[in-house]
Design a protein around this motif. Structure first.
Motif, PDB file in Angstrom:
ATOM      1  N   SER A  30       9.659  -4.944 -10.759  1.00  0.00           N
ATOM      2  CA  SER A  30      10.691  -3.913 -10.663  1.00  0.00           C
ATOM      3  C   SER A  30      10.566  -3.099  -9.386  1.00  0.00           C
ATOM      4  CB  SER A  30      10.602  -2.973 -11.877  1.00  0.00           C
ATOM      5  OG  SER A  30      10.799  -3.666 -13.087  1.00  0.00           O
ATOM      6  N   SER A  31       9.342  -2.805  -8.990  1.00  0.00           N
ATOM      7  CA  SER A  31       9.101  -1.911  -7.856  1.00  0.00           C
ATOM      8  C   SER A  31       9.280  -2.582  -6.504  1.00  0.00           C
ATOM      9  CB  SER A  31       7.681  -1.344  -7.938  1.00  0.00           C
ATOM     10  OG  SER A  31       6.731  -2.392  -7.822  1.00  0.00           O
ATOM     11  N   GLY A  32       9.218  -3.908  -6.457  1.00  0.00           N
ATOM     12  CA  GLY A  32       9.285  -4.623  -5.188  1.00  0.00           C
ATOM     13  C   GLY A  32       7.929  -5.072  -4.686  1.00  0.00           C
ATOM     14  N   ILE A  33       6.864  -4.745  -5.426  1.00  0.00           N
ATOM     15  CA  ILE A  33       5.517  -5.120  -4.996  1.00  0.00           C
ATOM     16  C   ILE A  33       5.353  -6.638  -4.970  1.00  0.00           C
ATOM     17  CG2 ILE A  33       3.086  -5.088  -5.711  1.00  0.00           C
ATOM     18  CD1 ILE A  33       3.526  -2.155  -6.553  1.00  0.00           C
TER      19      ILE A  33
ATOM     20  N   ASN B 188      11.945   6.477  -7.661  1.00  0.00           N
ATOM     21  CA  ASN B 188      13.345   6.066  -7.477  1.00  0.00           C
ATOM     22  C   ASN B 188      13.460   4.545  -7.363  1.00  0.00           C
ATOM     23  OD1 ASN B 188      16.091   6.761  -7.392  1.00  0.00           O
ATOM     24  ND2 ASN B 188      16.145   6.563  -5.166  1.00  0.00           N
ATOM     25  N   GLU B 189      12.754   3.874  -8.274  1.00  0.00           N
ATOM     26  CA  GLU B 189      12.806   2.419  -8.350  1.00  0.00           C
ATOM     27  C   GLU B 189      13.370   2.017  -9.710  1.00  0.00           C
ATOM     28  OE1 GLU B 189       9.168   1.526  -5.214  1.00  0.00           O
ATOM     29  OE2 GLU B 189       8.749   1.445  -7.360  1.00  0.00           O
ATOM     30  N   PRO B 190      14.003   0.857  -9.803  1.00  0.00           N
ATOM     31  CA  PRO B 190      14.733   0.495 -11.022  1.00  0.00           C
ATOM     32  C   PRO B 190      13.834   0.200 -12.214  1.00  0.00           C
ATOM     33  CG  PRO B 190      14.680  -1.347  -9.505  1.00  0.00           C
ATOM     34  CD  PRO B 190      14.112  -0.183  -8.757  1.00  0.00           C
ATOM     35  N   ALA B 191      14.274   0.617 -13.378  1.00  0.00           N
ATOM     36  CA  ALA B 191      13.578   0.304 -14.626  1.00  0.00           C
ATOM     37  C   ALA B 191      14.246  -0.930 -15.227  1.00  0.00           C
ATOM     38  CB  ALA B 191      13.641   1.488 -15.587  1.00  0.00           C
ATOM     39  N   LEU B 192      13.842  -2.099 -14.758  1.00  0.00           N
ATOM     40  CA  LEU B 192      14.418  -3.339 -15.265  1.00  0.00           C
ATOM     41  C   LEU B 192      13.979  -3.568 -16.704  1.00  0.00           C
ATOM     42  CD1 LEU B 192      13.798  -5.730 -12.220  1.00  0.00           C
ATOM     43  CD2 LEU B 192      15.758  -4.246 -12.663  1.00  0.00           C
ATOM     44  N   THR B 193      14.806  -4.264 -17.457  1.00  0.00           N
ATOM     45  CA  THR B 193      14.480  -4.559 -18.850  1.00  0.00           C
ATOM     46  C   THR B 193      13.662  -5.840 -18.941  1.00  0.00           C
ATOM     47  OG1 THR B 193      16.501  -3.489 -19.631  1.00  0.00           O
ATOM     48  CG2 THR B 193      15.438  -5.056 -21.129  1.00  0.00           C
ATOM     49  N   ALA B 194      12.527  -5.751 -19.604  1.00  0.00           N
ATOM     50  CA  ALA B 194      11.702  -6.938 -19.854  1.00  0.00           C
ATOM     51  C   ALA B 194      11.989  -7.448 -21.257  1.00  0.00           C
ATOM     52  CB  ALA B 194      10.225  -6.600 -19.725  1.00  0.00           C
ATOM     53  N   THR B 195      12.092  -8.749 -21.395  1.00  0.00           N
ATOM     54  CA  THR B 195      12.268  -9.348 -22.709  1.00  0.00           C
ATOM     55  C   THR B 195      10.990 -10.090 -23.091  1.00  0.00           C
ATOM     56  OG1 THR B 195      13.260 -11.327 -21.720  1.00  0.00           O
ATOM     57  CG2 THR B 195      14.755  -9.586 -22.428  1.00  0.00           C
ATOM     58  N   VAL B 196      10.872 -10.407 -24.369  1.00  0.00           N
ATOM     59  CA  VAL B 196       9.699 -11.105 -24.889  1.00  0.00           C
ATOM     60  C   VAL B 196      10.163 -12.342 -25.639  1.00  0.00           C
ATOM     61  CG1 VAL B 196       7.690 -10.978 -26.409  1.00  0.00           C
ATOM     62  CG2 VAL B 196       8.413  -8.954 -25.131  1.00  0.00           C
ATOM     63  N   GLN B 197       9.493 -13.448 -25.404  1.00  0.00           N
ATOM     64  CA  GLN B 197       9.808 -14.686 -26.114  1.00  0.00           C
ATOM     65  C   GLN B 197       8.517 -15.297 -26.630  1.00  0.00           C
ATOM     66  OE1 GLN B 197      12.825 -17.156 -24.309  1.00  0.00           O
ATOM     67  NE2 GLN B 197      11.873 -19.032 -25.073  1.00  0.00           N
TER      68      GLN B 197
ATOM     69  N   GLU C 124       0.816  -1.217   0.000  1.00  0.00           N
ATOM     70  CA  GLU C 124       0.000   0.000   0.000  1.00  0.00           C
ATOM     71  C   GLU C 124       0.848   1.265   0.000  1.00  0.00           C
ATOM     72  OE1 GLU C 124      -3.373   2.134   2.878  1.00  0.00           O
ATOM     73  OE2 GLU C 124      -2.807   0.038   3.177  1.00  0.00           O
ATOM     74  N   THR C 125       2.000   1.230   0.687  1.00  0.00           N
ATOM     75  CA  THR C 125       2.841   2.422   0.825  1.00  0.00           C
ATOM     76  C   THR C 125       4.027   2.424  -0.132  1.00  0.00           C
ATOM     77  OG1 THR C 125       4.073   1.335   2.616  1.00  0.00           O
ATOM     78  CG2 THR C 125       2.201   2.731   3.244  1.00  0.00           C
ATOM     79  N   ASN C 126       4.006   1.579  -1.154  1.00  0.00           N
ATOM     80  CA  ASN C 126       5.107   1.575  -2.112  1.00  0.00           C
ATOM     81  C   ASN C 126       5.213   2.946  -2.782  1.00  0.00           C
ATOM     82  OD1 ASN C 126       6.507   1.045  -4.828  1.00  0.00           O
ATOM     83  ND2 ASN C 126       6.748  -0.902  -3.751  1.00  0.00           N
ATOM     84  N   PRO C 127       6.417   3.506  -2.900  1.00  0.00           N
ATOM     85  CA  PRO C 127       6.571   4.834  -3.511  1.00  0.00           C
ATOM     86  C   PRO C 127       5.981   4.946  -4.914  1.00  0.00           C
ATOM     87  CG  PRO C 127       8.593   4.196  -2.413  1.00  0.00           C
ATOM     88  CD  PRO C 127       7.698   2.994  -2.367  1.00  0.00           C
ATOM     89  N   LEU C 128       5.911   3.839  -5.636  1.00  0.00           N
ATOM     90  CA  LEU C 128       5.339   3.888  -6.981  1.00  0.00           C
ATOM     91  C   LEU C 128       3.867   4.276  -6.950  1.00  0.00           C
ATOM     92  CD1 LEU C 128       5.855   3.345 -10.024  1.00  0.00           C
ATOM     93  CD2 LEU C 128       5.046   1.012  -9.626  1.00  0.00           C
ATOM     94  N   LEU C 129       3.195   4.004  -5.823  1.00  0.00           N
ATOM     95  CA  LEU C 129       1.758   4.257  -5.713  1.00  0.00           C
ATOM     96  C   LEU C 129       1.445   5.573  -5.010  1.00  0.00           C
ATOM     97  CD1 LEU C 129       0.662   0.635  -4.727  1.00  0.00           C
ATOM     98  CD2 LEU C 129       0.777   1.655  -7.011  1.00  0.00           C
TER      99      LEU C 129
END
Length: 310
Positions: free
Chosen positions: A207-210, A136-145, A85-90
């Motif tokens: 990425s956010s930790g949620i 201030n959370e990481p922008a991880l790279t998503a791949t597609v297969q 609920e308190t994640n900075p992304l939200l």
């Protein structure tokens, strides 16, 4: 993972889409969120597991322990925050960036369909980066297969009767097998976009930790207790909201017209009631909340009363 590791796979299949030509009485067709192991052996969408051997993070997976504090007054390095609920992304005021997605023509040819997905995912990454930067959370790279592996960082792949597409947090990959996707959606672009935006929503949770925070709250071995199913519904309904939020950021520009974005939004309301993904009403309700709300705080399923995530 080492050769003797037992990999947890708490799949959470979504309800079938009634209009899908692949639906049969026995088939469960939908989207899967697949668990990934953290360095502690915790399944990211499930509870603690007994691991025989050494649990290793998949190559390229971000771990917050590796971030070093910057010198002086520099901004701290981005890191996942294991909060719900308190994640900075939200937080209030966090927004995506408006994007212009210039997509190639959709096609039944696997290579061309893969290019279509990868181009859209790159556009989704561009839309989400401002929000992750604000948190201030990481922008991880998503791949597609578009081919189905026998195993991945999340263990054995699901069967065609269990999934249309799924996300694996262990290797930050969206698996969207060509045959499955075309069998479900044909060349209806709105369905392809809705599915990929939902799966990318799981990537943002990763990425956010949620996802990690949700995993720590799971209590039953197979995520089948009422409390755990509610947690899974909050995860899945938020992915719908995140998906629609990104569609709104792209609506009316480039290859995604307003009518196409609205059709993709409507696709979130085509599923039946599900104890892991929520009622049809709530699945569409949360998608609409993201599409019209325009901020990530509109997608805070963790702060919602239980009735809103049934």
């Amino acid at each position: 993972m080492t050769g003797t590791d037992e990999v947890p796979r708490p799949f959470t299949p979504s309800p079938p889409r009634p209009e899908s030509p692949r639906n049969t009485g026995a088939a469960v067709v939908g989207l899967l969120i697949v668990a990934a192991l953290t360095t502690t052996g915790m399944a990211m969408a499930g509870g603690p597991r007994k691991i025989d051997g050494q649990a290793l993070p998949a190559s390229g997976v971000y771990t917050s322990e590796g971030a070093k504090a910057p010198a002086g007054n520099a901004k701290p390095a981005p890191k996942e925050v294991r909060e719900l609920e308190t994640n900075p992304l939200l937080a209030e005021g966090v927004t995506l960036g408006a994007v212009t997605c210039r997509l190639p023509a959709i096609s039944r040819e696997p290579a061309k369909l893969e290019t279509y997905y990868k181009t859209f995912v790159s556009c989704l990454a561009e839309a989400w980066k401002p929000a992750l930067d604000q948190a201030n959370e990481p922008a991880l790279t998503a791949t597609v297969q578009v081919t189905l592996p026998e195993t991945s960082a999340c263990g054995k792949a699901p069967s065609e009767n269990e999934a249309v597409a799924y996300y694996c947090g262990g290797d930050t990959t969206i698996y969207a097998p060509t045959q499955w996707m075309l069998g479900d959606a044909g060349l209806e672009r709105s369905r392809h976009l809705a599915t990929m935006a939902h799966e990318y929503g799981h990537h943002i949770q990763r990425s956010s930790g949620i996802l990690s925070a949700a995993a720590e709250k799971m209590s039953s071995p197979d995520e089948d207790s009422p409390a755990d199913k509610e947690l899974v519904r909050r995860i899945e309904l938020q992915a719908n909201c995140f998906g629609a939020l990104a569609l709104a950021a792209a609506s009316g520009r480039g290859s995604i017209s307003k009518s196409l974005a609205n059709a993709a939004l409507d696709d979130y309301g085509r599923a039946d009631d599900s104890d892991t993904h929520g009622s049809r009403r709530n699945q569409l309700k949360w998608a609409k909340a993201g599409f019209s709300g325009k901020t990530t705080s509109a997608c805070n399923t963790w702060a919602a009363p239980a009735a809103d995530v049934k």
